[in-house]
Design a protein around this motif. Structure first.
Motif, PDB file in Angstrom:
ATOM      1  N   VAL A  83     -24.523  19.763 -18.817  1.00  0.00           N
ATOM      2  CA  VAL A  83     -23.144  19.760 -18.294  1.00  0.00           C
ATOM      3  C   VAL A  83     -22.731  18.343 -17.920  1.00  0.00           C
ATOM      4  O   VAL A  83     -21.621  17.899 -18.240  1.00  0.00           O
ATOM      5  N   LEU A 111     -20.619  16.218  -8.940  1.00  0.00           N
ATOM      6  CA  LEU A 111     -21.990  16.385  -9.456  1.00  0.00           C
ATOM      7  C   LEU A 111     -22.847  15.114  -9.464  1.00  0.00           C
ATOM      8  O   LEU A 111     -24.022  15.176  -9.109  1.00  0.00           O
ATOM      9  N   THR A 150     -12.280  22.019  -9.928  1.00  0.00           N
ATOM     10  CA  THR A 150     -13.555  22.730 -10.050  1.00  0.00           C
ATOM     11  C   THR A 150     -14.665  22.080  -9.233  1.00  0.00           C
ATOM     12  O   THR A 150     -15.781  22.600  -9.181  1.00  0.00           O
ATOM     13  N   GLY A 205     -28.669  20.731 -14.741  1.00  0.00           N
ATOM     14  CA  GLY A 205     -27.271  20.437 -15.032  1.00  0.00           C
ATOM     15  C   GLY A 205     -27.068  19.303 -16.015  1.00  0.00           C
ATOM     16  O   GLY A 205     -25.923  18.956 -16.336  1.00  0.00           O
ATOM     17  N   LEU A 256     -19.573  16.387 -19.584  1.00  0.00           N
ATOM     18  CA  LEU A 256     -18.494  15.863 -18.735  1.00  0.00           C
ATOM     19  C   LEU A 256     -18.373  14.347 -18.883  1.00  0.00           C
ATOM     20  O   LEU A 256     -17.261  13.807 -18.905  1.00  0.00           O
ATOM     21  N   LEU A 269     -11.494  18.328 -13.096  1.00  0.00           N
ATOM     22  CA  LEU A 269     -12.726  17.985 -12.372  1.00  0.00           C
ATOM     23  C   LEU A 269     -12.569  18.197 -10.868  1.00  0.00           C
ATOM     24  O   LEU A 269     -13.456  18.732 -10.211  1.00  0.00           O
ATOM     25  N   LEU A 280     -16.316  19.574  -9.987  1.00  0.00           N
ATOM     26  CA  LEU A 280     -17.338  19.016 -10.868  1.00  0.00           C
ATOM     27  C   LEU A 280     -17.426  17.491 -10.755  1.00  0.00           C
ATOM     28  O   LEU A 280     -18.442  16.901 -11.122  1.00  0.00           O
TER      29      LEU A 280
END
Length: 183
Positions: free
Chosen positions: A20, A89, A84, A17, A24, A81, A86
């Motif tokens: 990503v 993370l 989703t 990841g 982000l 964020l 995210l």
């Protein structure tokens, strides 16, 4: 066994990841000037640890439970964020370090005394806090401390490998809404 799976999945998630995470973080830098958010939370055995997340609120927002924050503090990118999930993370790093699990009760703030008391009474602090769990899938947030502690205790009692994978799958499939924010 769960700790081994946590480590493997979190390390793999961080490595795979990384592109990503970097994108982000760059967008977050433009959004708030500080893409990562660090906050002291209550961990296993009620020990403090620092949780990492992507920042979804404007810098300077009061450090209180999410349900007490005014909705205007959340940035447009922060809403994305949160929707989703995210923003969670960076907590993979907490999992790799052994402070958290992928599945467990969400870590609370030390100021959430009612929730801490309810969780302590039910033995919830005997396990690592998690990124997701039964409460998140059912949509139970920290605004209802007694109900949350009850759901967390139920999850802790029944957590086995099958349920571990089930909670992860349901989270990845979009089940649950995350913590409520005042409008």
């Amino acid at each position: 066994m769960i700790r081994v799976l946590d480590f493997m999945f979190a390390a793999m998630g961080l490595v795979l990841g990384m592109p990503v995470l970097l994108v982000l973080a760059m967008i977050g830098m433009f959004d708030t000037g500080a893409p990562l958010f660090r906050q002291e939370r209550v961990g296993r055995y009620r020990k403090p640890f620092i949780v990492f997340k992507f920042r979804t609120m404007r810098p300077g927002t009061m450090s209180v439970p999410t349900h007490l924050v005014d909705g205007s503090a959340v940035t447009p990118f922060g809403r994305f964020l949160r929707r989703t999930k995210l923003d969670e993370l960076p907590q993979l790093w907490n999992v790799v370090k052994g402070e958290m699990s992928l599945v467990g009760p969400r870590p609370c703030l030390f100021s959430q005394e009612a929730l801490i008391a309810e969780r302590a009474r039910r033995g919830v602090f005997d396990v690592r806090p998690g990124i997701t769990g039964l409460a998140q899938i059912r949509g139970v947030d920290m605004s209802t401390p007694e109900l949350l502690a009850e759901v967390d205790a139920d999850m802790v009692k029944r957590l086995d490998l099958l349920m571990y994978f089930r909670y992860i799958f349901l989270t990845l499939a979009g089940r649950g809404a995350g913590d409520r924010i005042r409008s």
